[in-house]
Design a protein around this motif. Structure first.
Motif, PDB file in Angstrom:
ATOM      1  N   ALA A  92      44.075  11.517 -22.277  1.00  0.00           N
ATOM      2  CA  ALA A  92      44.885  11.200 -21.098  1.00  0.00           C
ATOM      3  C   ALA A  92      44.004  11.030 -19.867  1.00  0.00           C
ATOM      4  O   ALA A  92      44.206  10.114 -19.058  1.00  0.00           O
ATOM      5  CB  ALA A  92      45.918  12.301 -20.859  1.00  0.00           C
ATOM      6  N   GLY A  93      43.017  11.905 -19.705  1.00  0.00           N
ATOM      7  CA  GLY A  93      42.114  11.771 -18.573  1.00  0.00           C
ATOM      8  C   GLY A  93      41.307  10.484 -18.629  1.00  0.00           C
ATOM      9  O   GLY A  93      41.089   9.824 -17.617  1.00  0.00           O
ATOM     10  N   GLN A  94      40.885  10.109 -19.843  1.00  0.00           N
ATOM     11  CA  GLN A  94      40.120   8.875 -20.008  1.00  0.00           C
ATOM     12  C   GLN A  94      40.988   7.652 -19.733  1.00  0.00           C
ATOM     13  O   GLN A  94      40.542   6.680 -19.119  1.00  0.00           O
ATOM     14  CB  GLN A  94      39.551   8.821 -21.421  1.00  0.00           C
ATOM     15  CG  GLN A  94      38.564   9.947 -21.714  1.00  0.00           C
ATOM     16  CD  GLN A  94      38.257  10.079 -23.188  1.00  0.00           C
ATOM     17  OE1 GLN A  94      38.920   9.467 -24.030  1.00  0.00           O
ATOM     18  NE2 GLN A  94      37.270  10.881 -23.527  1.00  0.00           N
ATOM     19  N   LEU A  95      42.238   7.702 -20.186  1.00  0.00           N
ATOM     20  CA  LEU A  95      43.144   6.583 -19.946  1.00  0.00           C
ATOM     21  C   LEU A  95      43.444   6.439 -18.460  1.00  0.00           C
ATOM     22  O   LEU A  95      43.579   5.319 -17.950  1.00  0.00           O
ATOM     23  CB  LEU A  95      44.437   6.786 -20.745  1.00  0.00           C
ATOM     24  CG  LEU A  95      45.316   5.552 -20.950  1.00  0.00           C
ATOM     25  CD1 LEU A  95      44.563   4.510 -21.770  1.00  0.00           C
ATOM     26  CD2 LEU A  95      46.614   5.941 -21.643  1.00  0.00           C
ATOM     27  N   ALA A  96      43.536   7.563 -17.772  1.00  0.00           N
ATOM     28  CA  ALA A  96      43.764   7.519 -16.327  1.00  0.00           C
ATOM     29  C   ALA A  96      42.587   6.850 -15.617  1.00  0.00           C
ATOM     30  O   ALA A  96      42.768   6.096 -14.653  1.00  0.00           O
ATOM     31  CB  ALA A  96      43.979   8.930 -15.784  1.00  0.00           C
ATOM     32  N   ASP A  97      41.369   7.111 -16.100  1.00  0.00           N
ATOM     33  CA  ASP A  97      40.200   6.447 -15.521  1.00  0.00           C
ATOM     34  C   ASP A  97      40.280   4.941 -15.701  1.00  0.00           C
ATOM     35  O   ASP A  97      39.894   4.170 -14.821  1.00  0.00           O
ATOM     36  CB  ASP A  97      38.920   6.964 -16.189  1.00  0.00           C
ATOM     37  CG  ASP A  97      38.597   8.397 -15.809  1.00  0.00           C
ATOM     38  OD1 ASP A  97      39.115   8.859 -14.779  1.00  0.00           O
ATOM     39  OD2 ASP A  97      37.837   9.036 -16.551  1.00  0.00           O
ATOM     40  N   THR A  98      40.774   4.515 -16.860  1.00  0.00           N
ATOM     41  CA  THR A  98      40.786   3.088 -17.191  1.00  0.00           C
ATOM     42  C   THR A  98      41.925   2.348 -16.490  1.00  0.00           C
ATOM     43  O   THR A  98      41.727   1.259 -15.933  1.00  0.00           O
ATOM     44  CB  THR A  98      40.926   2.907 -18.717  1.00  0.00           C
ATOM     45  OG1 THR A  98      39.826   3.558 -19.362  1.00  0.00           O
ATOM     46  CG2 THR A  98      40.937   1.435 -19.106  1.00  0.00           C
ATOM     47  N   GLY A 146      46.131  14.158 -12.116  1.00  0.00           N
ATOM     48  CA  GLY A 146      46.319  14.830 -10.835  1.00  0.00           C
ATOM     49  C   GLY A 146      45.050  15.484 -10.340  1.00  0.00           C
ATOM     50  O   GLY A 146      44.706  15.398  -9.150  1.00  0.00           O
ATOM     51  N   LEU A 147      44.321  16.135 -11.238  1.00  0.00           N
ATOM     52  CA  LEU A 147      43.066  16.776 -10.850  1.00  0.00           C
ATOM     53  C   LEU A 147      42.052  15.744 -10.369  1.00  0.00           C
ATOM     54  O   LEU A 147      41.350  15.948  -9.369  1.00  0.00           O
ATOM     55  CB  LEU A 147      42.503  17.558 -12.040  1.00  0.00           C
ATOM     56  CG  LEU A 147      41.143  18.234 -11.844  1.00  0.00           C
ATOM     57  CD1 LEU A 147      41.189  19.216 -10.686  1.00  0.00           C
ATOM     58  CD2 LEU A 147      40.720  18.933 -13.130  1.00  0.00           C
ATOM     59  N   ALA A 148      41.972  14.608 -11.078  1.00  0.00           N
ATOM     60  CA  ALA A 148      41.035  13.553 -10.669  1.00  0.00           C
ATOM     61  C   ALA A 148      41.401  12.985  -9.309  1.00  0.00           C
ATOM     62  O   ALA A 148      40.521  12.658  -8.499  1.00  0.00           O
ATOM     63  CB  ALA A 148      41.014  12.445 -11.718  1.00  0.00           C
ATOM     64  N   LEU A 149      42.708  12.847  -9.028  1.00  0.00           N
ATOM     65  CA  LEU A 149      43.130  12.377  -7.713  1.00  0.00           C
ATOM     66  C   LEU A 149      42.676  13.328  -6.611  1.00  0.00           C
ATOM     67  O   LEU A 149      42.210  12.909  -5.551  1.00  0.00           O
ATOM     68  CB  LEU A 149      44.657  12.232  -7.677  1.00  0.00           C
ATOM     69  CG  LEU A 149      45.258  11.016  -8.376  1.00  0.00           C
ATOM     70  CD1 LEU A 149      46.773  11.145  -8.434  1.00  0.00           C
ATOM     71  CD2 LEU A 149      44.862   9.725  -7.658  1.00  0.00           C
ATOM     72  N   VAL A 150      42.802  14.622  -6.865  1.00  0.00           N
ATOM     73  CA  VAL A 150      42.383  15.615  -5.875  1.00  0.00           C
ATOM     74  C   VAL A 150      40.884  15.544  -5.638  1.00  0.00           C
ATOM     75  O   VAL A 150      40.411  15.510  -4.497  1.00  0.00           O
ATOM     76  CB  VAL A 150      42.791  17.038  -6.346  1.00  0.00           C
ATOM     77  CG1 VAL A 150      42.162  18.098  -5.439  1.00  0.00           C
ATOM     78  CG2 VAL A 150      44.309  17.184  -6.335  1.00  0.00           C
ATOM     79  N   LEU A 151      40.115  15.495  -6.722  1.00  0.00           N
ATOM     80  CA  LEU A 151      38.660  15.502  -6.595  1.00  0.00           C
ATOM     81  C   LEU A 151      38.135  14.221  -5.945  1.00  0.00           C
ATOM     82  O   LEU A 151      37.188  14.247  -5.153  1.00  0.00           O
ATOM     83  CB  LEU A 151      38.021  15.682  -7.974  1.00  0.00           C
ATOM     84  CG  LEU A 151      38.239  17.044  -8.638  1.00  0.00           C
ATOM     85  CD1 LEU A 151      37.658  17.052 -10.040  1.00  0.00           C
ATOM     86  CD2 LEU A 151      37.636  18.159  -7.816  1.00  0.00           C
ATOM     87  N   SER A 152      38.744  13.084  -6.287  1.00  0.00           N
ATOM     88  CA  SER A 152      38.236  11.812  -5.776  1.00  0.00           C
ATOM     89  C   SER A 152      38.594  11.572  -4.316  1.00  0.00           C
ATOM     90  O   SER A 152      37.913  10.826  -3.616  1.00  0.00           O
ATOM     91  CB  SER A 152      38.764  10.652  -6.628  1.00  0.00           C
ATOM     92  OG  SER A 152      40.176  10.571  -6.548  1.00  0.00           O
ATOM     93  N   SER A 153      39.667  12.191  -3.841  1.00  0.00           N
ATOM     94  CA  SER A 153      40.099  11.957  -2.459  1.00  0.00           C
ATOM     95  C   SER A 153      39.594  13.009  -1.482  1.00  0.00           C
ATOM     96  O   SER A 153      39.690  12.824  -0.267  1.00  0.00           O
ATOM     97  CB  SER A 153      41.639  11.908  -2.395  1.00  0.00           C
ATOM     98  OG  SER A 153      42.196  13.145  -2.806  1.00  0.00           O
ATOM     99  N   SER A 154      39.062  14.113  -2.002  1.00  0.00           N
ATOM    100  CA  SER A 154      38.615  15.197  -1.122  1.00  0.00           C
ATOM    101  C   SER A 154      37.165  14.998  -0.714  1.00  0.00           C
ATOM    102  O   SER A 154      36.316  14.678  -1.553  1.00  0.00           O
ATOM    103  CB  SER A 154      38.747  16.551  -1.834  1.00  0.00           C
ATOM    104  OG  SER A 154      40.090  16.802  -2.196  1.00  0.00           O
ATOM    105  N   PRO A 155      36.841  15.172   0.568  1.00  0.00           N
ATOM    106  CA  PRO A 155      35.443  15.114   0.988  1.00  0.00           C
ATOM    107  C   PRO A 155      34.649  16.235   0.329  1.00  0.00           C
ATOM    108  O   PRO A 155      35.222  17.275  -0.022  1.00  0.00           O
ATOM    109  CB  PRO A 155      35.511  15.282   2.504  1.00  0.00           C
ATOM    110  CG  PRO A 155      36.869  15.801   2.798  1.00  0.00           C
ATOM    111  CD  PRO A 155      37.765  15.429   1.676  1.00  0.00           C
ATOM    112  N   PRO A 156      33.352  16.053   0.125  1.00  0.00           N
ATOM    113  CA  PRO A 156      32.551  17.041  -0.609  1.00  0.00           C
ATOM    114  C   PRO A 156      32.691  18.467  -0.083  1.00  0.00           C
ATOM    115  O   PRO A 156      32.754  19.415  -0.873  1.00  0.00           O
ATOM    116  CB  PRO A 156      31.115  16.523  -0.438  1.00  0.00           C
ATOM    117  CG  PRO A 156      31.264  15.064  -0.202  1.00  0.00           C
ATOM    118  CD  PRO A 156      32.553  14.888   0.551  1.00  0.00           C
ATOM    119  N   GLU A 157      32.752  18.615   1.231  1.00  0.00           N
ATOM    120  CA  GLU A 157      32.800  19.962   1.789  1.00  0.00           C
ATOM    121  C   GLU A 157      34.148  20.648   1.584  1.00  0.00           C
ATOM    122  O   GLU A 157      34.274  21.860   1.797  1.00  0.00           O
ATOM    123  CB  GLU A 157      32.469  19.924   3.292  1.00  0.00           C
ATOM    124  CG  GLU A 157      33.506  19.224   4.164  1.00  0.00           C
ATOM    125  CD  GLU A 157      33.316  17.716   4.225  1.00  0.00           C
ATOM    126  OE1 GLU A 157      34.012  17.061   5.023  1.00  0.00           O
ATOM    127  OE2 GLU A 157      32.478  17.201   3.445  1.00  0.00           O
TER     128      GLU A 157
END
Length: 483
Positions: A92-98, A146-157
């Motif tokens: 599911a995570g891989q499909l979300a990437d694609t 959902g986790l990928a959305l959080v990580l990709s939209s959050s600034p590093p700090e």
């Protein structure tokens, strides 16, 4: 379990997208986008993890609604969700990437609402079990997207704070689950625990529809769907062998055949995962000895934890004759204890983590052993029996789950974090499915002797928890740090 930060040896598998653990190109309104992604993803995590605990509370009522269906068969209402979730989480995570994380996430929300409605309207046990399989499958898409959305939209700090908030949503769901489930079942019946997901999912879709707007697909190719099917069927047939073994006979051709087929299918899934560029099982992560050990501990502990969480409401209902609300209140003792110890464990220094994990497993072992003794009899013993056992068991869960999650994150480089969290959840869910099957097997082996069955089950849970403690205490090989 790790005492220091370990990193895996160089991984030859294809790298994850940069957005899995790093910040990609940020739009002008990145701050608002990050807050929206966190809000919606945390809401989805809350809903999917809440569904696990509320169904446990509702399970006694479900068994009464389907008196012609064997209790062992009905345990698939719990284990079916876990099997589908475990099998599909990595693909599911891989499909979300694609296909695009926002698109997949919103589609999964709609799917979760529809499958929840199917469970609520189920005319028979078979429909309910089928609905739970489908619901677990859609939940598997919610978590990594959902986790990928959080990580990709959050600034590093702010990634650490965002992850803490996302994780807290799941923990809060486990804490309030007994109370929410008890109230819903008592006031509206067990079907309401599924109906409630529909308006929540609709609200999350309405709030997060912008997440998919302007999203670019990434050409990574499709995941190994055949491997995912083999994984799900493999886990399912092994669980079926354990569940049905007492009825069929442990040496019956059906039991042995199911177990053999399951092992062969899982071997096939592992074989394909070693060769496929987008594997169903992220075995490349296991090159880290620390991470592989964390997953082994998660798998073993998942078995005893899931069995205990389902056995609690059954005990209160069948042995002590508690009402649904009384059962919910009693189950809240362990849930609150879990929340408190999770906070404490999360703030503990890194060198303490390994031995905190051992302590958590031993606390859980003490709780389940206590519940296997004569203190837990037909006469209710809330304050002298249930409350101490709930504090020990729930406290142990809070410590160990937090320590395992932290260790899984530390064992991998940042760009593998999302996949690592997903694989760790998969290990726990797979073990949980076997734990529910163990519960069904123990009860089937003691027909008409519920007290003996419960004591035997709790003793088994204590033994598995001791094995968990031993695994958690194992030293970890020092590994080279990689970027």
């Amino acid at each position: 379990m790790t005492d220091t930060i370990h990193r895996p040896s160089p991984d030859t598998s294809p790298p994850e997208p940069a957005t899995a653990g790093t910040t990609a190109t940020a739009p002008a309104d990145s701050g608002r986008a990050a807050k929206l992604a966190l809000l919606v993803a945390s809401g989805a995590a809350f809903m999917s993890f809440l569904d696990l605990s509320v169904v446990n509370i509702a399970f006694p009522e479900i068994t009464r609604d389907y008196p012609d269906t064997a209790a062992g068969t009905l345990t698939w209402v719990v284990s079916g969700y876990a099997v589908a979730f475990a099998a599909l989480l990595t693909p599911a995570g891989q499909l979300a990437d694609t296909l695009g994380r926002g698109r997949v996430f919103l589609t999964a929300l709609a799917g979760f609402a529809l499958t929840s409605l199917l469970c609520a309207l189920a005319p028979g046990a078979e429909w309910l079990i089928a609905g739970r399989f489908l619901q677990g499958g859609t939940a598997a898409f919610l978590i990594p997207a959902g986790l990928a959305l959080v990580l990709s939209s959050s600034p590093p700090e702010r990634v650490g704070m965002a992850m803490a908030a996302w994780t807290a949503a799941g923990g809060f769901a486990a804490t309030v689950g007994p109370a929410v489930g008890g109230a819903l079942v008592d006031w509206f019946g067990w079907r309401s625990v599924f109906v409630i997901n529909v308006p929540i999912a609709a609200a999350l879709i309405a709030a997060g529809w912008r997440l998919a707007r302007g999203e670019h697909r990434q050409p990574h190719g499709l995941p190994d769907l055949l491997g995912a099917v083999a994984t799900g069927l493999g886990i399912g047939t092994v669980v079926a062998a354990v569940t049905q073994g007492p009825q069929w006979g442990w040496t019956d051709a059906r039991t042995l055949g199911s177990a053999l087929i399951g092992v062969v299918l899982l071997a096939l899934a592992l074989w394909r995962s070693r060769r496929h560029p987008r594997p169903a099982i992220a075995i490349g992560l296991w090159r880290s000895h620390a991470y592989a050990l964390v997953n082994a501990v998660s798998f073993v502990f998942g078995a005893t934890m899931f069995a205990w969480l389902l056995a609690g409401p059954l005990w209160l209902d069948a042995i002590w004759q508690y009402s649904v609300l009384e059962s919910a209140a009693a189950m809240s003792v362990g849930a609150v204890a879990s929340m408190v110890t999770a906070v404490v464990a999360g703030r503990a220094p890194v060198p303490w983590q390994r031995w905190l994990g051992v302590l958590g497993a031993l606390l859980f072992a003490a709780s389940t052993f206590y519940m296997s003794t004569g203190v837990f009899d037909t006469e209710p013993a809330l304050w002298s029996g249930w409350v101490p056992a709930g504090i020990l068991g729930g406290g142990g869960i809070g410590i160990l789950v937090t320590v395992l999650g932290t260790a899984a994150a530390r064992a991998l480089p940042p760009q593998r974090f999302a996949a690592g969290v997903g694989m760790n959840i998969t290990a726990r869910q797979s073990g949980g499915a076997l734990g529910v099957a163990l519960l069904a097997a123990v009860f089937a082996a003691h027909p008409g002797q519920p007290l003996t069955a419960f004591h035997t089950l709790f003793a088994c849970c204590a033994a598995i928890a001791v094995v968990t403690a031993v695994l958690a205490a194992l030293p970890v090989r020092t590994e080279e740090t990689t970027s």
